[in-house]
Each structure stands twice: as C-alpha cells, then as structure tokens.
Design an enzyme around this catalytic site. Structure first.
Site, short mmCIF file in Angstrom:
data_model
loop_
_atom_site.label_atom_id
_atom_site.label_comp_id
_atom_site.label_asym_id
_atom_site.label_seq_id
_atom_site.Cartn_x
_atom_site.Cartn_y
_atom_site.Cartn_z
N SER A 13 0.80 -1.23 0.00
CA SER A 13 0.00 0.00 0.00
C SER A 13 0.83 1.28 0.00
CB SER A 13 -0.96 -0.01 1.19
OG SER A 13 -0.27 -0.30 2.38
N HIS A 17 -5.49 -3.41 -2.36
CA HIS A 17 -5.14 -2.43 -3.40
C HIS A 17 -5.09 -3.04 -4.80
CE1 HIS A 17 -4.45 1.34 -1.32
NE2 HIS A 17 -3.92 0.65 -0.32
N LYS A 20 -12.06 0.48 -1.06
CA LYS A 20 -11.16 1.18 -2.00
C LYS A 20 -11.82 1.23 -3.37
CE LYS A 20 -7.23 0.76 0.92
NZ LYS A 20 -6.56 -0.27 1.73
C1 LIG Z 1 -6.56 -0.41 3.17
C2 LIG Z 1 -6.08 -1.76 3.50
C3 LIG Z 1 -6.75 -2.55 4.44
C4 LIG Z 1 -7.91 -2.01 5.23
O1 LIG Z 1 -9.06 -1.97 4.48
P1 LIG Z 1 -10.32 -1.12 5.05
O2 LIG Z 1 -11.46 -1.70 4.31
O3 LIG Z 1 -10.05 0.31 4.74
O4 LIG Z 1 -10.38 -1.39 6.50
C5 LIG Z 1 -6.30 -3.82 4.66
N1 LIG Z 1 -5.21 -4.31 4.02
C6 LIG Z 1 -4.54 -3.58 3.11
C7 LIG Z 1 -3.36 -4.16 2.41
C8 LIG Z 1 -4.94 -2.27 2.83
O5 LIG Z 1 -4.27 -1.54 1.96
#
Ligand SMILES: *Cc1c(COP(=O)(O)O)cnc(C)c1O
Length: 418
Positions: free
Chosen positions: A205, A233, A264
């Site tokens: 990320s 991602h 996302k």
């Molecule tokens: C953003 C992210 C999360 C968390 O996801 P949310 O739905 O925002 O809680 C978990 N793992 C990774 C790799 C992320 O980038």
C-alpha cells in the site's frame, strides 16, 4: 450516606493522561504530527477540502465509484426497503438477504467457493488470522505487510517470522527451517507445526509494488504451507475486471485465503475473505468481529453489489485507470522525481526527510493539489514521501494541472533541477 470523611486520594506524580500532551508535543517536534483536513464535498478527483477546491491525488477511489449516481441510488433504495441499520451481529439477528447476496456475488466474481464479509478490510485481517491460527501454527509474513495483518498476527497465539520485503529466498529458508526443526515453544520443541501460513499484501500500500506471488506460492507448495493474500489495493485494479493479483498471475486454486476490501476500488466500506466453503463455515463460528460486531447497514451492502456489477460491465474504467497511471508516472519521472518501485496506480514521490515531505504536501495544497505526505511510523523514518493515487475519474486536464504544481513545488524545494 455516611458522614465519615473520606481519605484524600493518593495522587499520581502527574494528573491522569497528562503524558499524552508530552507525546503529542514530541510528534509535533519531530514533524510526525498529521493534522486532519476536512472535506466539504463528495469524494472525487476534485474535492473541497478545508474550504479550498483542489485536485485530489489522495483517495483510494480507483474507479471513481464513491460518488457514482448508481451506487447512491442503490443505497437510497436499500434504505427505503430495509431501513438504516441491520440491528444486530450476523450470528444473532443481523444477517439480511442482502448480505447473503453480496457474498454469493463476490464468490462468483473471485472464482472461489465462498466469501464472508466483514465490517472493513481491517477487521477481516484481525478477524481471520487469530481465528485460524494458534500456538500449534507458524505465520510467516512480509516485512511491509499492512498494519491490519500485523495486528491480526498480534491477536493470534501463533509464533511469527518476518521475511525481508518480497525476498522469496529468505522466505524459502524460513519455511525449510520451520519444517526441519518444528515448533520452538517450551514443551513442544521439535513437534511439527500443525500448519504454516504465509501471508502477504498482493499490492503493497505504500510503495505500490506487487508481491512475487507465483514464487511465493511455489515456495509454500514445496512445504505444504497455506498462502493468504491481502488484495485490498489490487481489487478493481489488477486481473480481469479487477479480480485481483490471483487472477493477474493465473493462480486460481493455489491461494487458500484471499482478503479483499470494499472500501477502496469498490468505493463503499467493508472487507471480505474469499476461499473454501469450509474456511468460510469455520469463520462464521470463530471470527470475533463477525460474532461480536454489528453487520453492515443495508445501504452499504446494496451499494457494494452495484459496484461489483459495474466492475464486470464497465472494464473501460480499469483501462482508463491504467492509462492515467502510466501517463502520470512517466511524466513525474521525466521531470526528475524518484517514484520508487511502484508497478501500480499507487505512485510515491520519494523525498526522504519527514519535514521535506510535509512541506512539499503543504506547498502542493497551496497550489491547488492535495497529495498527502506519508511519514513514520507508516513508512521508515528516512523513507518519507508524497503518496499519490490517480483514479479513472481524473481528466487529462486535471492531471496536467497537478503535474504543473509538482514541477513548481519540486523546483522551489530543490527536489528536481531546472
Ligand atoms: C486499506 C487496506 C486494508 C484495510 O481496508 P479497510 O477496508 O479500509 O479497512 C487492509 N489491508 C490492506 C493491504 C490495505 O491496503
């Protein structure tokens, strides 16, 4: 009521929680304090932030779905039909047919037997990892895995070993040693592990690089370890119609556990685990956020369903995301910026010092561009950066304006020449 005088309280050396002020002062002094900016508009390629209209390069809204009229409409309809809240945890009275429909749809989309949704991607990781591992197991994790994976491991009784970022040779060594030597905990030395779980982000990320999944899967298969990939991602970004890294690399059936987020590219909120029917069945009995925290409101679920439909019907959105990504990266490099090792729409502009990254971001904001600085502890102390994500919703003109701002600020702060 007695009239007895009560003893004066024994006093602590400082009032309760007073140390937090000192901790905050320390963060400010080290340029690690992150103020919140407040948005007065919907999310999107252009937003109103702290009262200023700016081009945003900071959301995870890869496909521009957060503000899509069809998602809004689906959410409104669900509120009318099913109300504002679900009213209970999934296992008691909080499982609505909408929840089941979303899980079935996600399972079809991911090409797996079953899916279980969670309140967020964060809770998916902190729910799944401790539910499926204990002291009889070993977790082997990439050094740059997401905070929610780290917290999931902390909640597990399983010992863990960390391999250097994307270093499959080091991973192989750890796996071989684990199989040869067995458990290390007192009283059980040398007993074979019940299972070994290799866990990695699909797309990392902060750097935007992709895990070497074919090699990781091969290394795991050599010792019979299970692989867990967090594709937060990668969903909506990589693979056919945004199915993620497993689809991107053609590894269907060889990754036991996939984690996804609905927060996302899907544009709403939530997380899920995708895998076998047995895995999902077990998690419905043991994953604590599933058992002890209320399920999604109907509006969230309905909007997610609409987003997954759009993923499949409008692949041109993903094409546009990649066209914008390639253009933006190429231009930044041509200008002389160090964009690190990214292979995806997450594009860091590496700056080093926290103070420089924060200054750079502040100056961009004054120039009408919102690109956040990322500093310690999210990244290493000397790896501060600006982190950008262009989306499918950005126009050529918006990217042009953003690049001009990067040029002006980059020159002014001596990051690029000219
Ligand atoms: C953003 C992210 C999360 C968390 O996801 P949310 O739905 O925002 O809680 C978990 N793992 C990774 C790799 C992320 O980038």
């Amino acid at each position: 009521m007695s009239n007895q005088p009560i003893d004066p309280p024994k006093t602590l050396p400082q009032p309760p929680l007073a140390y937090l002020e000192a901790e905050l002062a320390e963060l400010h002094a080290r340029h690690l304090y992150r103020p919140l900016r407040v948005m007065q508009s919907a999310q999107g390629p252009e937003v109103i932030l702290d009262g200023h209209r700016v081009i945003s390069l900071s959301s995870n809204d890869y496909l521009g779905l957060t503000h899509d009229p069809r998602l809004r409409e689906a959410a409104i309809r669900a509120v009318r039909d099913y109300g504002a809240g679900s009213g209970a945890v999934r296992t008691i009275a909080g499982t609505m047919e909408l929840h089941m429909e979303l899980e079935a749809e996600l399972a079809r989309f991911k090409g797996v037997e079953a899916v279980l949704t969670f309140q967020s991607g964060f809770t998916a990781n902190t729910g799944v990892i401790p539910a499926i591992t204990d002291e009889r197991d070993l977790i082997v994790s990439d050094a740059l895995n997401h905070a929610s994976i780290i917290d999931g491991m902390r909640l597990s009784k399983a010992p863990r070993k960390i391999y250097p970022h994307r270093d499959v040779a080091a991973l192989r060594d750890i796996l071989r040693t684990a199989v040869e030597r067995g458990r290390e905990d007192p009283g059980h030395e040398g007993e074979p592990y019940r299972s070994i779980l290799v866990v990695t982000d699909g797309v990392f990320s902060m750097d935007g690089d992709i895990a070497p999944l074919p090699e990781i899967v091969e290394a795991a298969e050599e010792v019979g370890a299970a692989v867990m990939v967090d594709d937060a991602h990668a969903s909506g970004v990589l693979g056919r119609n945004g199915r993620g890294t497993i689809d991107h690399f053609g590894l269907h059936g060889r990754v036991a556990i996939q984690i996804g987020t609905l927060s996302k590219a899907v544009g709403v909120l939530g997380g899920y685990v995708a895998g076998s029917a047995t895995l999902v069945d077990y998690l419905t009995q043991r994953a604590r956020p599933f058992l002890f925290s209320t399920s999604h409101p109907p509006a969230v679920v309905a909007a997610c369903l609409e987003a997954i439909r759009i993923f499949q019907e409008e692949p041109e959105r993903i094409e546009r995301l990649w066209t914008n990504t390639r253009r933006f990266k190429a231009e930044l490099r041509r200008l002389g910026f160090d964009t690190g090792i990214s292979e995806t729409p997450i594009t860091p502009i590496m700056l080093g010092e926290s103070a420089l990254a924060i200054r750079f971001s502040d100056r961009l904001f004054e120039e009408g561009v919102y690109a956040t600085s990322v500093v310690y502890p999210t990244v290493a102390l000397d790896k501060a950066r600006i982190r950008t994500i262009v989306t499918a919703a950005h126009t050529d003109e918006q990217l042009e304006i953003a690049l001009e701002a990067f040029t002006r600020v980059g020159r002014e702060l001596g990051v690029i020449g000219g």
